[in-house]
Design an enzyme around this catalytic site. Structure first.
Site, PDB file in Angstrom:
ATOM      1  N   HIS A   1       0.837  -1.197   0.000  1.00  0.00           N
ATOM      2  CA  HIS A   1       0.000   0.000   0.000  1.00  0.00           C
ATOM      3  C   HIS A   1       0.870   1.243   0.000  1.00  0.00           C
ATOM      4  CE1 HIS A   1      -4.254   1.171   0.421  1.00  0.00           C
ATOM      5  NE2 HIS A   1      -3.746   2.331   0.828  1.00  0.00           N
TER       6      HIS A   1
ATOM      7  N   ASP B   1     -13.786   2.639   6.705  1.00  0.00           N
ATOM      8  CA  ASP B   1     -12.741   3.388   5.987  1.00  0.00           C
ATOM      9  C   ASP B   1     -13.299   3.943   4.689  1.00  0.00           C
ATOM     10  OD1 ASP B   1     -10.001   4.335   5.422  1.00  0.00           O
ATOM     11  OD2 ASP B   1     -10.167   2.933   3.751  1.00  0.00           O
TER      12      ASP B   1
END
Ligand code: URA
Length: 417
Positions: free
Chosen positions: A85, A164
């Site tokens: 990520h 999220d």
């Protein structure tokens, strides 16, 4: 959640205080059941941006977000599944190429990605420009694809870290991205939910990152690793430069085109160095030896490119359509004076790339110079493409050119495990 309790939480953060783990659990649960509304959540996020969060708060928020949805689980007995990520960059094509390269070299990569955030691009928005490509995989499809072809890139859904998904979108609209704790929780929650066992974090630092100071980037890198550890995951963080675009193209479809050319062996040298580092760290976490050499081989023998095609087809995409993608006519943007490129306003380029690609998947920018390069007045520094390209004509101002020479910034500042 009771409105008065939420107000007290916002006040405490506004005044520089710390919330307890149970407060974060209640806030996230309240945001999901809509007893906490967008205005309250945005105020809380802004207080976190302005007053900061402690490590314990970041961990508590991560935990609460993971618990907002389901968690994928891959069998651990026979293999280690890995994921990577980025903390957000411009022309950041690393995921698009490192995932198929690592998979071609033997790793199992299960990647959950996000959309554009602020001036930075989103891997999901980019992949959606490939005709037919489906980013909304069900959990069963995601797991089966990783088992079958060793890689998948999917968006978080209402099932996976829905908290999220909502908070990320709210932070994008309310300019509340750059808080260490919010970034760490957003990133690690997605990684935990994706089911992977080992992570590689690409932490960007520099003027166009969310953490411009390398010391703060070091702190974010440490938090990402420490939070992962508390969830019993292994992680590596690479702190890399974002004072200039990583690759050459800025947009959505035109970054896909750059990724395609990269995997065909035509990659930008700077981007290639970071991609090899990230893909090789993925292999190392997967327990595969000789990682660097394997990644370079996958790039040079075309197996990384074939893996990309395989992933596109597996996710419903049209491989021929992908191979036919091309940027349209370009508008040349030229240097206003001769000298050396001292700085680039990458935030401005990132926003422009987002705007140009908003209604035209192959709209965007192609950067022609890097920091440290010498340029002559009238030489192209940038190309704009897409139907709104005329709006980019004033972007020559985004390049700061001086008479003196200047050294380019380093690409990688540090690597932590
Ligand atoms: N990437 C994420 O997934 N979340 C952030 O907050 C920043 C970058």
């Amino acid at each position: 959640m009771d409105e008065h309790v939420m107000r007290r939480c916002i006040e405490r953060k506004r005044d520089g205080g710390e919330l307890r783990a149970q407060d974060w659990e209640a806030i996230v649960a309240g945001y999901m059941d809509r007893t906490v509304d967008d205005a309250q959540m945005a105020a809380l996020c802004m207080a976190c941006v302005l007053k900061g969060m402690s490590f314990n708060e970041a961990f508590a928020l991560t935990h609460a977000m993971v618990e907002s949805g389901v968690k994928i689980s891959f069998p651990t007995a026979d293999r280690v599944v890995v994921d990577k990520h980025s903390s957000g960059g411009v022309s950041d094509i690393v995921s698009l190429v490192a995932v198929p390269l690592a998979a071609a070299a033997g790793a199992h990569v299960a990647k959950l990605s996000g959309r554009a955030l602020g001036h930075t691009g989103g891997t999901i928005d980019k992949l959606e420009t490939i005709p037919g490509f489906n980013v909304a995989l069900s959990i069963e499809q995601f797991v089966a694809q990783v088992e079958r072809i060793r890689c998948a890139i999917a968006a978080q859904t209402e099932a996976l870290v829905p908290a999220d998904k909502r908070i990320y979108h709210l932070r994008d609209r309310t300019a509340t991205v750059p808080a260490l704790g919010l970034i760490a929780a957003s990133i690690v929650s997605k990684k935990i939910a994706s089911g992977a066992h080992g992570f590689v974090f690409d932490v960007k630092t520099g003027a166009a990152s969310f953490v411009s100071d390398p010391q703060r980037a070091h702190e974010l890198a440490t938090w990402l690793i420490e939070i992962s550890k508390r969830f019993n995951r292994r992680a590596t963080a690479i702190v890399s430069d974002m004072n200039q675009p990583l690759g050459r193209n800025i947009g959505t479809g035109i970054e896909i085109i750059e990724a395609r050319e990269f995997l065909r062996g035509e990659g930008d040298r700077r981007a290639r160095e970071l991609v090899v580092k990230v893909a090789s760290a993925l292999l190392t976490h997967a327990g595969i030896d000789d990682a660097d050499a394997r990644v370079v081989r996958a790039l040079e023998d075309g197996s990384g490119y074939l893996k990309m095609l395989e992933m596109i087809v597996a996710q419903g995409g049209d491989a021929a359509g992908f191979e036919a993608m091309h940027a349209g006519e370009e508008l040349e943007i030229v240097a206003r004076k001769s000298g050396y490129v001292h700085a680039i306003d990458v935030v401005r380029l990132g926003h422009a790339g987002r705007r140009l690609s908003a209604h035209d998947p192959t709209g965007g920018l192609r950067v022609n110079v890097r920091i440290g390069d010498g340029v002559e007045k009238g030489q192209p520094v940038l190309y704009a493409c897409g139907r709104d390209r005329a709006n980019a004509a004033d972007l020559a101002d985004a390049f700061f050119i001086e008479e003196s020479t200047v050294a380019p910034p380093p690409l990688v500042y540090e690597e932590l495990t």
